[in-house]
Design an enzyme around this catalytic site. Structure first.
Site, PDB file in Angstrom:
ATOM      1  N   ARG A 202      92.561  17.804  40.164  1.00 43.07           N
ATOM      2  CA  ARG A 202      91.222  17.942  40.239  1.00 43.07           C
ATOM      3  C   ARG A 202      90.728  16.981  41.664  1.00 43.07           C
ATOM      4  O   ARG A 202      89.947  17.461  42.250  1.00 43.07           O
ATOM      5  CB  ARG A 202      90.600  17.232  39.171  1.00 43.07           C
ATOM      6  CG  ARG A 202      90.606  18.502  38.129  1.00 43.07           C
ATOM      7  CD  ARG A 202      89.935  17.998  36.798  1.00 43.07           C
ATOM      8  NE  ARG A 202      89.715  19.151  35.751  1.00 43.07           N
ATOM      9  CZ  ARG A 202      89.139  19.082  34.660  1.00 43.07           C
ATOM     10  NH1 ARG A 202      88.829  18.160  34.138  1.00 43.07           N
ATOM     11  NH2 ARG A 202      89.239  20.174  33.637  1.00 43.07           N
TER      12      ARG A 202
ATOM     13  N   GLN B 201      83.491  20.470  35.207  1.00 44.07           N
ATOM     14  CA  GLN B 201      83.238  19.445  35.704  1.00 44.07           C
ATOM     15  C   GLN B 201      82.245  18.354  35.347  1.00 44.07           C
ATOM     16  O   GLN B 201      82.259  17.383  34.882  1.00 44.07           O
ATOM     17  CB  GLN B 201      83.752  19.038  37.207  1.00 44.07           C
ATOM     18  CG  GLN B 201      84.819  19.915  37.727  1.00 44.07           C
ATOM     19  CD  GLN B 201      86.128  19.505  37.104  1.00 44.07           C
ATOM     20  OE1 GLN B 201      86.265  18.407  37.144  1.00 44.07           O
ATOM     21  NE2 GLN B 201      87.034  20.323  36.880  1.00 44.07           N
TER      22      GLN B 201
ATOM     23  N   TYR C 161      89.155  26.744  40.208  1.00 46.10           N
ATOM     24  CA  TYR C 161      90.122  26.487  39.531  1.00 46.10           C
ATOM     25  C   TYR C 161      90.169  24.898  39.321  1.00 46.10           C
ATOM     26  O   TYR C 161      89.527  24.192  39.476  1.00 46.10           O
ATOM     27  CB  TYR C 161      91.467  27.039  40.158  1.00 46.10           C
ATOM     28  CG  TYR C 161      92.083  26.579  41.687  1.00 46.10           C
ATOM     29  CD1 TYR C 161      91.290  25.428  42.232  1.00 46.10           C
ATOM     30  CD2 TYR C 161      92.872  27.341  42.234  1.00 46.10           C
ATOM     31  CE1 TYR C 161      91.910  25.221  43.624  1.00 46.10           C
ATOM     32  CE2 TYR C 161      93.481  26.762  43.502  1.00 46.10           C
ATOM     33  CZ  TYR C 161      92.670  25.856  44.208  1.00 46.10           C
ATOM     34  OH  TYR C 161      93.179  25.686  45.601  1.00 46.10           O
ATOM     35  N   GLU C 162      91.186  24.698  38.471  1.00 42.18           N
ATOM     36  CA  GLU C 162      91.409  23.303  37.852  1.00 42.18           C
ATOM     37  C   GLU C 162      90.236  22.850  37.045  1.00 42.18           C
ATOM     38  O   GLU C 162      89.693  21.745  37.000  1.00 42.18           O
ATOM     39  CB  GLU C 162      91.713  22.336  38.643  1.00 42.18           C
ATOM     40  CG  GLU C 162      92.898  22.532  39.742  1.00 42.18           C
ATOM     41  CD  GLU C 162      94.088  22.746  38.932  1.00 42.18           C
ATOM     42  OE1 GLU C 162      94.121  22.449  37.848  1.00 42.18           O
ATOM     43  OE2 GLU C 162      95.037  23.310  39.772  1.00 42.18           O
ATOM     44  N   GLY C 163      89.531  23.862  36.311  1.00 38.35           N
ATOM     45  CA  GLY C 163      88.204  23.608  35.665  1.00 38.35           C
ATOM     46  C   GLY C 163      87.229  23.937  36.537  1.00 38.35           C
ATOM     47  O   GLY C 163      86.968  23.280  37.448  1.00 38.35           O
TER      48      GLY C 163
END
Lengths: 599, 599
Positions: free
Chosen positions: A298, A449, A442-444
């Site tokens: 992240r 977040q 991506y990555e959440g």
């Protein structure tokens, strides 16, 4: 045209003048991180990225990756660039020195990540994933796993992935269906299908090490029943020397995705069919281990936002100085030319400075957070380590979401500065928009977040994470309200900080009774938090610039520009915090009153 | 997946309940525009767009246009769709009935334009340009030109373009180099190269009529020396029946551009080599004539923004109702399913409602402006015509810029709702972002629209244009401040309106002494203006919804949703006006203090 020269002067300002990064050399294990070493690394990194990666950025977009019968080929030039990259040691500068890494601070990795992604984000995905895999194994792998895999990840002969998403679930990992069955000898048989696997299959490395979430037969339902497995593409015997890399494991790439951007990065469907795997960490506790990797990723994705914002700024600035249209409205500056460069026009300047003020502020925030990451792992004092770790936890969602939102904004501003030419593929500017768009997803997703910030980080340890930020910021504005050279900058930030604290209280209070109240304003809160955090960085930078302005030795313009940019930030960008504040105050009601069938 | 059903209920609400569009049937020439006719047109238009254009939208993006030896081929299916489109008469619904048009109100054209672009913006570019060319010829062509060209543009057998941009200039047309030399017989010989010519060459129509800006030998320098010429691709003799369309004129397509989006729309380099052309309007006064076309095109581009915003909203809503992830946080709604549709999550709702509240408000603003356009051309009373025309002049830059910015925002929100799936080409959502991006750039970038609003429209007739908007809006909020069902909505708009008026005064005062002060805040002012104008539309819609709620006859949900969406607008979107206000108040200083070499 995509224009990029690493902003070395600004990087040095942040590293040395703002953060005193050589302080890291006093920590056990980081002795080599002297100011000279730091400078050498960023200069050599800049050369590598400018010379080797930037020239491949357009061709990577145009040719993309290709898939045929399970084999994925990266764009022309990527393989050579990868060999050069790992050969020069860039893959492992902050990896564990016990397993082939160079053991330098994570901060160095952030700076390299920025330059890599400024010049070629699609390429940057491969090393980013490998580093994530390595850091997970460093933290959670057994000694045997570490000894077998880490040296190969460090020298880049093998690469890594994270396999979480399945077609039915991304965010909600409790729904995964991939199965792991004990196969004796401490091994497991993994079966299932994963999608959106970045760097899942490619021709850059000899082997690919997948870190896979799957469920054991006795797994509890939901997120408490997820285990983590290491599954190599090619089976590994012994320590994995060439002779010991065995036959193909039950791992196959089913297809690659056609995407909006980052065409040079292979996004794969990876099918596991009774593949041999190894448990990492405890059974059913895999999600926690995976989050080691995820949190690092992240922060890395946040750097991608900044990275593209920087290239966008530089490319747009070069165009604005060259392209002529219209005459300046400034009195007394009428030139003899029929048209002036468009950089004379206030609207163009506003666009350029928006990108620049966010970039420079974001760089300070990200490097500062990276420094905390190093303190959290290497400082001898336990409390210092804990506090630093909590700052990293707090800032991770902010850096991921706020920096990628701003990077996308900067890319779009660069298109706008270029006018119609920005929309034409051959100029390479619209590619920045397409490439930057992924980082918000991506990555959440950035919405996730925001929920992490509001739902977890705010309340953790009764708000202690927040206090690590609010206390020094409040102290700074109180101390400097009357400082002659700073007070014009301090005043707007002081107001925004006060409103942010007010918003925090309101969310904490309302959210206690109704978590939906917090969730409904999370995105606005994260934006407000990002604006204030970056604003605080601008105050810290302005303080240094004021102090240096006197003995600038020919660098006076650099410090003067820092102060001007700080002013632009307070005048033109920070005001968005007041709109976010107003939205937060109205809470969930406006949207919650809709029934599902009203949509 | 791209999902679109024409929002007929909302269109009817705006047309009939908000605007009483059948009032147009009382104007001479518009007698046929009864409520029934209006409904029939939008229903038939909806069917056509959904059935014929939407299915071609993905293939148009994937296959794009191709260029070979001067010949341009549109994507598979476009030719048939074009034949069906012009065959059904959609090209000419508001064209001059004396020359083959149907003479219906321009308002009808706006509605059709919205539906065409919601389903296939790349296709929509072709008829948009032809209509622009026709309206220019209607207004400025000689009788001979009209009789020769308009019937063919009306039946779609010929199409039109506007040729302004050259490689060295787009906005700053004073710099064009294309030459026109008198060739006797009232004809001119045109030579030069134009770029970014939408629909410049294609296989849809038998002939293409270029409207070209060029300079006569005796032209004064700059924008006062530009003339307008009609240049057909194939020479035309007599009235242009098939037998009378002659050989190829000196007009050739040199190449087409590879672009970020609207791949089905051919963007051409058009080279004129001693091409035979006809002067339109007076020598050196061509820019004024071209602006007839340009202003119509700007409104049309604004509709493209709304159009894509609508498809984005519908596509994202369908996905949010279907995709399951996480559980609802609402108390007492725990379902037995392991995961709920993501539409339960407040952050997803905020994204959907942002798009929806902008779309519905934008639709009201655009149709209202279109109604004014019809009043300005067909009302018997001269003062009413003048006032209506001035409203159109005022709103043109707002609709072009604000609606396209919001359309791009909605497209990006749709991607965000889809998460990683939004980034994958096969789902068609990222196409919306790429397609929507152009609308902020062409027909004058949105920055240019802001300068038009602030630099021209604000001061015209000592502010009379503005008063056409400020007076009724102020009167409405004053009248309804105490209206029980409306006051919660009126209060925030009243505040924003007051601040907008305050900002107007500040800009007018500062701008008088220093035009750069106005230019530096133009973009913020346009945004603020758009937010308030759309907010005013929301008040007018809310007033109607309140009145109808009682006798809704089963349509109660529609009116209730209008009121809820109005509330969402005031709570969550209008607050951006306060940030814009703060930026406006700080003026030009922050950016103006930079020297060119500081960038």
């Amino acid at each position: 045209m995509q224009i990029y020269k690493a902003p070395l002067r600004d990087m040095r300002f942040v590293l040395h003048e703002l953060l005193d990064a050589k302080q890291l050399s006093k920590l056990p294990g980081y002795e080599e991180a002297t100011a000279d070493t730091i400078d050498t690394i960023i200069e050599e990194g800049a050369k590598f990225c400018q010379d080797k990666l930037l020239p491949l950025n357009r061709v990577g977009d145009e040719e993309g990756c290709t898939y045929e019968n399970g084999v994925v080929r990266t764009p022309p030039g990527f393989k050579q660039a990868y060999n050069d990259f790992v050969g020069a040691g860039w893959q492992s500068i902050s990896s564990d020195p016990n397993y082939g890494g160079q053991g330098l601070p994570a901060l160095m990795n952030f700076v390299i990540e920025e330059m890599v992604c400024s010049t070629n984000i699609a390429f940057g995905v491969y090393p980013l994933l490998s580093r994530g895999a390595a850091s997970l194994i460093e933290r959670h792998g057994s000694d045997d796993i570490k000894e077998t895999y880490l040296p190969h990840l460090a020298d880049g002969s093998w690469s890594g992935t994270m396999c979480l998403t399945e077609s039915q679930c991304g965010t909600d990992l409790g729904l995964i269906r991939t199965k792991a069955v004990p196969a004796g000898n401490g091994k497991y048989s993994i079966s299932g299908s994963k999608i959106f696997i970045s760097a899942g299959e490619h021709d850059l490395s000899e082997n690919i090490i997948h870190l896979v979430l799957a469920k054991l037969p006795d797994a509890p339902e939901g997120v408490r029943g997820i285990s983590l497995f290491l599954v190599p593409k090619l089976s590994v015997n012994g320590r994995g020397t060439a002779a010991e890399v065995g036959s193909r494991n039950g791992v196959a790439c089913g297809s690659i995705e056609k995407k909006m951007g980052i065409h040079g990065s292979a996004t794969c469907v990876i099918n596991f069919d009774e593949a041999e795997g190894y448990l990492i960490g405890d059974p059913h506790k895999g999600l926690r281990c995976m989050f080691t990797m995820m949190n690092g990723a992240r922060l890395g994705v946040g750097m991608q936002g900044l990275a593209l914002g920087e290239t966008a700024y530089q490319s747009a600035t070069a165009y604005a100085k060259e392209r002529r249209s219209g005459k300046s409205l400034t009195k007394g500056t009428k030139s003899a030319d029929v048209a002036d460069p468009i950089i004379v026009h206030p609207d163009v300047r506003n666009m350029l400075l928006t990108a620049r003020a966010y970039n420079e502020g974001a760089r300070a925030l990200a490097y500062w957070t990276a420094l905390q990451l190093d303190l959290s792992t290497h400082h001898p004092d336990a409390e210092t380590r804990r506090d630093a770790d909590e700052i990293v936890q707090l800032m991770t969602p902010v850096i991921k979401a706020f920096l990628t939102d701003r990077g996308f904004e900067a890319a779009n501003l660069a298109v706008q500065v270029h006018g119609g030419h920005g929309y034409i593929s051959e100029h390479g500017i619209e590619q920045l928009v397409r490439d930057a768009r992924i980082a918000q997803l991506y990555e959440g997703t950035n919405g996730i977040q925001a929920l992490d910030l509001v739902g977890r980080k705010l309340s953790l340890h009764t708000g202690r994470l927040l206090r690590h930020f609010f206390h020094p910021a409040t102290e700074f504005v109180e101390t400097n309200q009357e400082t002659e050279e700073l007070k014009d900058l301090v005043l707007p930030l002081a107001k925004a900080l006060e409103k942010l604290q007010q918003a925090t209280l309101v969310i904490a209070q309302k959210g206690l009774g109704d978590p939906e109240e917090a969730a409904a304003v999370a995105t606005d809160y994260l934006k407000m938090f990002g604006l204030v955090a970056v604003g605080y960085m601008w105050l810290l930078m302005a303080e240094k610039a004021v102090a240096k302005a006197a003995d600038a030795n020919g660098d006076a313009r650099f410090y003067a520009n820092k102060l001007k940019t700080a002013q632009f930030y307070m005048h033109k960008l920070l005001p968005d915090a007041s709109a976010a504040f107003l939205r937060i105050m109205t809470g969930k009601y406006a949207a919650a009153q809709f029934n599902e069938e009203d949509f």
